[in-house]
Design a protein around this motif. Structure first.
Motif, PDB file in Angstrom:
ATOM      1  N   LEU B  19       0.733  -1.519  -0.020  1.00 63.10           N
ATOM      2  CA  LEU B  19      -0.244  -0.090   0.298  1.00 63.10           C
ATOM      3  C   LEU B  19       1.202   0.977   0.424  1.00 63.10           C
ATOM      4  N   GLU B  20       1.844   0.839   0.794  1.00 60.73           N
ATOM      5  CA  GLU B  20       2.595   2.354   0.901  1.00 60.73           C
ATOM      6  C   GLU B  20       2.944   2.360  -0.592  1.00 60.73           C
ATOM      7  N   LEU B  21       3.551   1.592  -1.300  1.00 67.59           N
ATOM      8  CA  LEU B  21       4.267   1.750  -2.657  1.00 67.59           C
ATOM      9  C   LEU B  21       3.113   2.501  -3.419  1.00 67.59           C
ATOM     10  N   HIS B  22       1.826   2.737  -3.766  1.00 63.39           N
ATOM     11  CA  HIS B  22       0.897   3.678  -4.001  1.00 63.39           C
ATOM     12  C   HIS B  22       0.634   4.813  -3.192  1.00 63.39           C
ATOM     13  N   GLY B  23       1.038   4.892  -2.796  1.00 65.22           N
ATOM     14  CA  GLY B  23       1.083   5.850  -1.849  1.00 65.22           C
ATOM     15  C   GLY B  23       0.163   6.348  -0.612  1.00 65.22           C
ATOM     16  N   PHE B  24      -0.126   6.076   0.020  1.00 67.11           N
ATOM     17  CA  PHE B  24      -1.192   5.673   1.256  1.00 67.11           C
ATOM     18  C   PHE B  24      -0.486   5.367   2.156  1.00 67.11           C
ATOM     19  N   ARG B  25      -0.537   6.168   3.319  1.00 63.15           N
ATOM     20  CA  ARG B  25       0.245   6.374   4.261  1.00 63.15           C
ATOM     21  C   ARG B  25      -0.604   4.987   5.268  1.00 63.15           C
ATOM     22  N   ILE B  26       0.116   4.794   5.760  1.00 67.63           N
ATOM     23  CA  ILE B  26      -0.543   3.436   6.677  1.00 67.63           C
ATOM     24  C   ILE B  26       0.345   3.130   8.603  1.00 67.63           C
ATOM     25  N   ASP B  27      -1.184   3.039   8.872  1.00 70.07           N
ATOM     26  CA  ASP B  27      -0.080   2.297  10.783  1.00 70.07           C
ATOM     27  C   ASP B  27      -1.115   1.465  10.790  1.00 70.07           C
ATOM     28  N   THR B  28       0.090   0.512  11.678  1.00 69.87           N
ATOM     29  CA  THR B  28      -0.619  -0.823  12.156  1.00 69.87           C
ATOM     30  C   THR B  28      -1.015  -1.336  13.331  1.00 69.87           C
ATOM     31  N   LEU B  40      -9.676   4.959  18.633  1.00 70.42           N
ATOM     32  CA  LEU B  40      -9.315   5.249  20.281  1.00 70.42           C
ATOM     33  C   LEU B  40      -9.155   6.768  19.660  1.00 70.42           C
ATOM     34  N   ASN B  41      -7.896   7.008  19.429  1.00 67.12           N
ATOM     35  CA  ASN B  41      -6.804   8.228  19.190  1.00 67.12           C
ATOM     36  C   ASN B  41      -7.133   8.853  18.176  1.00 67.12           C
ATOM     37  N   HIS B  42      -6.936   8.046  17.586  1.00 68.41           N
ATOM     38  CA  HIS B  42      -7.071   8.541  15.777  1.00 68.41           C
ATOM     39  C   HIS B  42      -8.122   8.362  14.561  1.00 68.41           C
ATOM     40  N   SER B  43      -8.456   9.145  13.537  1.00 70.55           N
ATOM     41  CA  SER B  43      -9.309   9.135  12.857  1.00 70.55           C
ATOM     42  C   SER B  43      -8.481   8.355  11.279  1.00 70.55           C
ATOM     43  N   TYR B  44      -9.000   6.762  11.240  1.00 64.67           N
ATOM     44  CA  TYR B  44      -8.559   5.789   9.868  1.00 64.67           C
ATOM     45  C   TYR B  44      -9.571   6.996   8.952  1.00 64.67           C
ATOM     46  N   SER B  45      -9.160   5.990   7.871  1.00 70.16           N
ATOM     47  CA  SER B  45      -9.866   6.743   6.168  1.00 70.16           C
ATOM     48  C   SER B  45     -10.819   5.056   5.832  1.00 70.16           C
ATOM     49  N   LEU B  46      -9.970   3.444   6.660  1.00 69.13           N
ATOM     50  CA  LEU B  46     -10.070   3.089   6.603  1.00 69.13           C
ATOM     51  C   LEU B  46      -9.431   1.900   7.354  1.00 69.13           C
ATOM     52  N   ILE B  47     -10.244   0.792   7.712  1.00 70.43           N
ATOM     53  CA  ILE B  47      -9.077  -0.435   8.276  1.00 70.43           C
ATOM     54  C   ILE B  47      -9.170  -1.601   8.590  1.00 70.43           C
ATOM     55  N   ILE B  48      -7.768  -2.454   7.371  1.00 69.20           N
ATOM     56  CA  ILE B  48      -8.264  -3.575   6.622  1.00 69.20           C
ATOM     57  C   ILE B  48      -7.940  -4.338   8.288  1.00 69.20           C
ATOM     58  N   LEU B  49      -8.793  -5.539   8.522  1.00 68.51           N
ATOM     59  CA  LEU B  49      -9.008  -6.220   9.385  1.00 68.51           C
ATOM     60  C   LEU B  49      -8.896  -7.813   9.389  1.00 68.51           C
ATOM     61  N   ASP B  50      -8.026  -8.067   9.934  1.00 69.42           N
ATOM     62  CA  ASP B  50      -7.727  -9.833  10.045  1.00 69.42           C
ATOM     63  C   ASP B  50      -8.844 -10.706  10.796  1.00 69.42           C
ATOM     64  N   VAL B  51      -9.308 -11.716   9.620  1.00 74.58           N
ATOM     65  CA  VAL B  51      -9.897 -12.368  10.816  1.00 74.58           C
ATOM     66  C   VAL B  51     -10.047 -13.011  12.415  1.00 74.58           C
ATOM     67  N   GLN B  52      -8.820 -14.077  11.868  1.00 76.47           N
ATOM     68  CA  GLN B  52      -8.839 -14.770  12.911  1.00 76.47           C
ATOM     69  C   GLN B  52      -7.297 -14.416  13.092  1.00 76.47           C
ATOM     70  N   MET B  53      -7.042 -14.059  15.292  1.00 72.50           N
ATOM     71  CA  MET B  53      -6.406 -13.440  15.510  1.00 72.50           C
ATOM     72  C   MET B  53      -6.779 -13.368  17.204  1.00 72.50           C
ATOM     73  N   PRO B  54      -5.058 -13.753  18.224  1.00 73.89           N
ATOM     74  CA  PRO B  54      -5.951 -14.805  19.412  1.00 73.89           C
ATOM     75  C   PRO B  54      -6.235 -13.464  19.998  1.00 73.89           C
ATOM     76  N   GLY B  55      -7.007 -14.236  21.121  1.00 69.95           N
ATOM     77  CA  GLY B  55      -7.760 -12.631  22.134  1.00 69.95           C
ATOM     78  C   GLY B  55      -9.038 -12.254  21.546  1.00 69.95           C
ATOM     79  N   MET B  56      -8.868 -11.176  21.001  1.00 69.06           N
ATOM     80  CA  MET B  56     -10.399 -10.400  20.444  1.00 69.06           C
ATOM     81  C   MET B  56     -10.032 -10.868  18.145  1.00 69.06           C
ATOM     82  N   ASP B  57     -11.034 -11.588  18.250  1.00 64.77           N
ATOM     83  CA  ASP B  57     -10.557 -11.823  16.792  1.00 64.77           C
ATOM     84  C   ASP B  57     -11.641 -10.230  16.503  1.00 64.77           C
ATOM     85  N   GLY B  58     -11.305 -11.156  14.731  1.00 67.53           N
ATOM     86  CA  GLY B  58     -12.094  -9.502  14.108  1.00 67.53           C
ATOM     87  C   GLY B  58     -13.154  -9.275  13.872  1.00 67.53           C
ATOM     88  N   PHE B  59     -14.209 -10.027  14.315  1.00 60.97           N
ATOM     89  CA  PHE B  59     -15.654 -10.240  14.580  1.00 60.97           C
ATOM     90  C   PHE B  59     -15.709  -8.551  15.829  1.00 60.97           C
TER      91      PHE B  59
END
Lengths: 133, 530
Positions: B19-28, B40-59
């Motif tokens: 994505l950075e290659l295409h000029g987007f700014r990224i947070d992780t 909570l602290n930032h305002s994002y234009s888009l969130i890409i969310l992995d569904v399967q994560m330990p602890g809280m899942d994507g949903f």
């Protein structure tokens, strides 16, 4: 001795006529005075008399015709023009003097309160007149 | 900014790089919890969310984000390798996701989707911004309108409380508002009170003022409805401006009827009084003139008999009383008295003659003085008097009158000399700048100050007023002869020359008479009043 000098006096006050005649009597020389009581009478005499006076004395304040009016009438007549006219008055106001001279009076004599003063004034006048001739 | 949430850093890295290659700014974020903190602290234009994560899942993360008002509208793309079945995908959409991408990810498709969502999100944010600013604008306008309403209400309540008739006019010239008083003079809001026919011009005048946008003030009569009588009012209409723009006109009719009536009565009274005064004045002038005439005639007519008394007294004394010393003495006294009477009458005549008008002309005061000195020559010699005179100016004046002034002053100085002291009279002159006794000397001055001073008996200055008054004598007649008119005449003449005269003296220390005369007269004929 010269012939008497003829004077015609227009004076409504007989006392003043007398005072004038006393003064004239004290002058050197002979004076023949004719008295009239006002301007109209004086003019009548002047128009009738063949022998004209040498001098005319006009009182300023007279009934019927005052001195200045009479003077003006005299000055209208060619045959009287050469006669010196004296305005003779109690008044000494400059306006009267100016008015008299303006109408052709030879001089203006203010009636003095002493006969001796009148004698002096008349003497001066007649002297000045004979000097002119 | 785009937030990528995945528990596996290598996944994050590859996506971020792409994505950075295409000029987007990224947070992780590497867990659901971390992602929530960041959201909570930032305002994002888009969130890409992995569904399967330990602890809280994507949903669960998406659910939580939905609960944040700040982030609830942020689009979410779910990434999942395993949960490709339909119910997972459905759950993804109901959890607020926008899209669902299964692993392995095709970079082109993901990129295409990211771009689309990013753009959508940006547009959405822009829309929200616009909407917000619109909303605040509406708020503002509402507030302004409210304020305006409040102000108009205030204005109206103020106008309502006025005792005057009050109204407002809109910029288009129509009457907007009138207070209660209006209806005493007009039935309708839109119709002005009826104006008296004589004041009908005021309507046109108001129109002209209205066009020019300037205040209008006019006194006029309007008809009261209840009495059908016209009353005087003061109409005043002023423009209310904001930024040079006329918002409205505020007008008042103020009742000045009573005031006007009082004024009219007053004016009438003043007129009557003025007329009375003029009549009185004319009467006075006539009286004055008669009085002058009387004084003149009386003195003139008194002179004639008096002169005869004098003439005959002299005649009597000189001719008949030389040898009668007693009779002569009585007659001398008669003559002396009649002389005095004659002097008085002459002085009166002089005084009354001053009332006649004369013209000013160039008068050389040196000539005037020389004439007087030659007249007084005998007295001067008799009294061993010394007279010094400085150079005098030429002024606009009446020669005979000025001569009388100096004659009177100098003969006074000679007359009121101290016993056994030779009179010394000095006459000085200088130009001064103002008509004041104390004015400073100035060679360019328009006035001359002449001082006649002597070394005579003088007088007490408390009698200063008296010395210039007719028939006021300060000295015993038996010691000092005189009529008591001389200084009155001098004062009158100086005044007729628009000048001033005063005196300074101390008893037995001489007197100084000070005259200030203008060099030039503006009107060439003397005033004629006494």
């Amino acid at each position: 001795m010269n012939a008497p000098i003829r004077c015609l006096i227009a004076e409504d006050d007989v006392d003043d006529q007398e005072i004038f005649s006393i003064a004239v009597s004290e002058l050197d020389g002979q004076y023949d005075c004719t008295y009239t009581l006002n301007g109209i009478e004086a003019l009548e005499r002047l128009s009738h008399d063949t022998l004209l006076p040498h001098y005319i004395f006009l009182d300023l304040n007279m009934p019927r015709m005052n001195g200045i009016q009479c003077l003006a009438e005299i000055k209208k007549q060619e045959r009287l023009l050469h006669i010196p006219v004296v305005i003779y008055s109690t008044s000494s106001g400059q306006s009267f003097i100016d008015d008299a001279l303006h109408h052709g009076a030879a001089t203006f004599i203010t009636k003095p309160s002493r006969i001796s003063d009148l004698v002096t004034v008349l003497n001066e006048f007649f002297t000045s007149q004979s000097d002119k001739k | 900014m785009i937030l990528i949430v995945d528990d596996r850093p290598e996944n994050i890295f590859s996506l971020k790089t792409l994505l950075e290659l295409h000029g987007f700014r990224i947070d992780t974020a590497e867990s659901g919890e971390e992602a929530l903190k960041k959201v909570l602290n930032h305002s994002y234009s888009l969130i890409i969310l992995d569904v399967q994560m330990p602890g809280m899942d994507g949903f669960e993360v998406a659910d939580a984000i939905l609960g944040f008002s700040k982030a609830k509208d942020t689009p979410i793309i779910f990434l999942s390798a395993a949960n490709t079945e339909k119910h997972f995908i459905t759950q993804g959409y109901t959890s607020g996701g926008m899209d669902y991408v299964t692993k392995p990810v095709d970079p082109d498709i993901l990129l295409f989707k990211v771009k689309t969502f990013y753009k959508l999100s940006e547009q959405r944010r822009e829309l929200i911004r616009v909407q917000n600013s619109l909303r605040s604008e509406i708020e503002n306008r509402k507030k302004t309108q409210q304020e305006l309403d409040t102000r108009i209400e205030e204005l109206h309540s103020v106008l309502e409380s006025l005792p005057q008739i009050a109204f407002t006019i809109a910029p288009d010239g129509e009457v907007e508002y009138v207070n209660e008083q209006w209806y005493n003079y007009s039935d309708q809001l839109s119709i002005f009170p009826e104006t008296h026919p004589d004041d009908s011009s005021s309507c046109l005048e108001w129109k002209a003022h209205f066009e020019e946008g300037v205040e209008f003030i006019k006194e006029l009569r309007i008809k009261e409805l209840s009495t059908a009588q016209y009353r005087y009012f003061l109409l005043r209409i002023i423009p209310v401006k904001q930024n040079h723009q006329i918002l409205k006109w505020v007008g008042t009719y103020t009742d000045i009827h009573q005031h006007k009536l009082v004024n009219e009565t007053l004016e009438q009274k003043v007129k009557e009084r003025t007329k009375e005064l003029i009549t009185k004045n004319e009467e006075l002038e006539n009286r004055n003139h008669e009085l002058q005439q009387f004084a003149w005639v009386a003195s003139h007519d008194l002179k004639e008999p008096l002169r005869k008394i004098q003439t005959f007294s002299h005649l009597l004394r000189d001719k008949y009383l030389k040898d009668l010393p007693d009779a002569k003495s009585y007659l001398d006294r008669t003559i002396k008295s009649s002389e005095r009477m004659s002097d008085l009458i002459n002085a009166l005549l002089d005084y009354s003659r001053l009332s006649a008008s004369s013209f000013f002309e160039k008068t050389n005061l040196n000539t005037v003085l020389n004439e007087i000195l030659s007249d007084l020559e005998v007295t001067i010699l008799e009294k061993h008097a010394v007279i010094n005179a400085s150079q005098m100016p030429v002024i606009d004046g009446v020669h005979s009158q000025l001569r009388q002034v100096f004659q009177n002053l100098i003969s006074n100085s000679l007359k009121f000399s101290r016993p056994n002291v030779f009179p010394h009279v000095s006459i000085t002159s200088e130009l001064v700048s103002e008509k004041m006794f104390t004015s400073r000397a100035s060679s360019l001055g328009e006035y001359c100050r002449i001082v006649v001073s002597d070394n005579g008996i003088g007088f007490d200055e408390k009698y200063l007023d008296k010395v210039f008054t007719i028939f006021q004598r300060l000295n015993d007649r038996r010691l000092y002869e005189g009529t008591g008119i001389g200084l009155a005449i001098a004062k009158k003449i100086i005044e007729k020359h628009n000048g001033i005269i005063t005196a300074k003296s101390k008893e037995n220390e001489g007197a100084s008479f000070i005259l200030v005369l203008p060099l030039h007269q503006t009107v060439l004929e003397q005033h004629n009043e006494i």
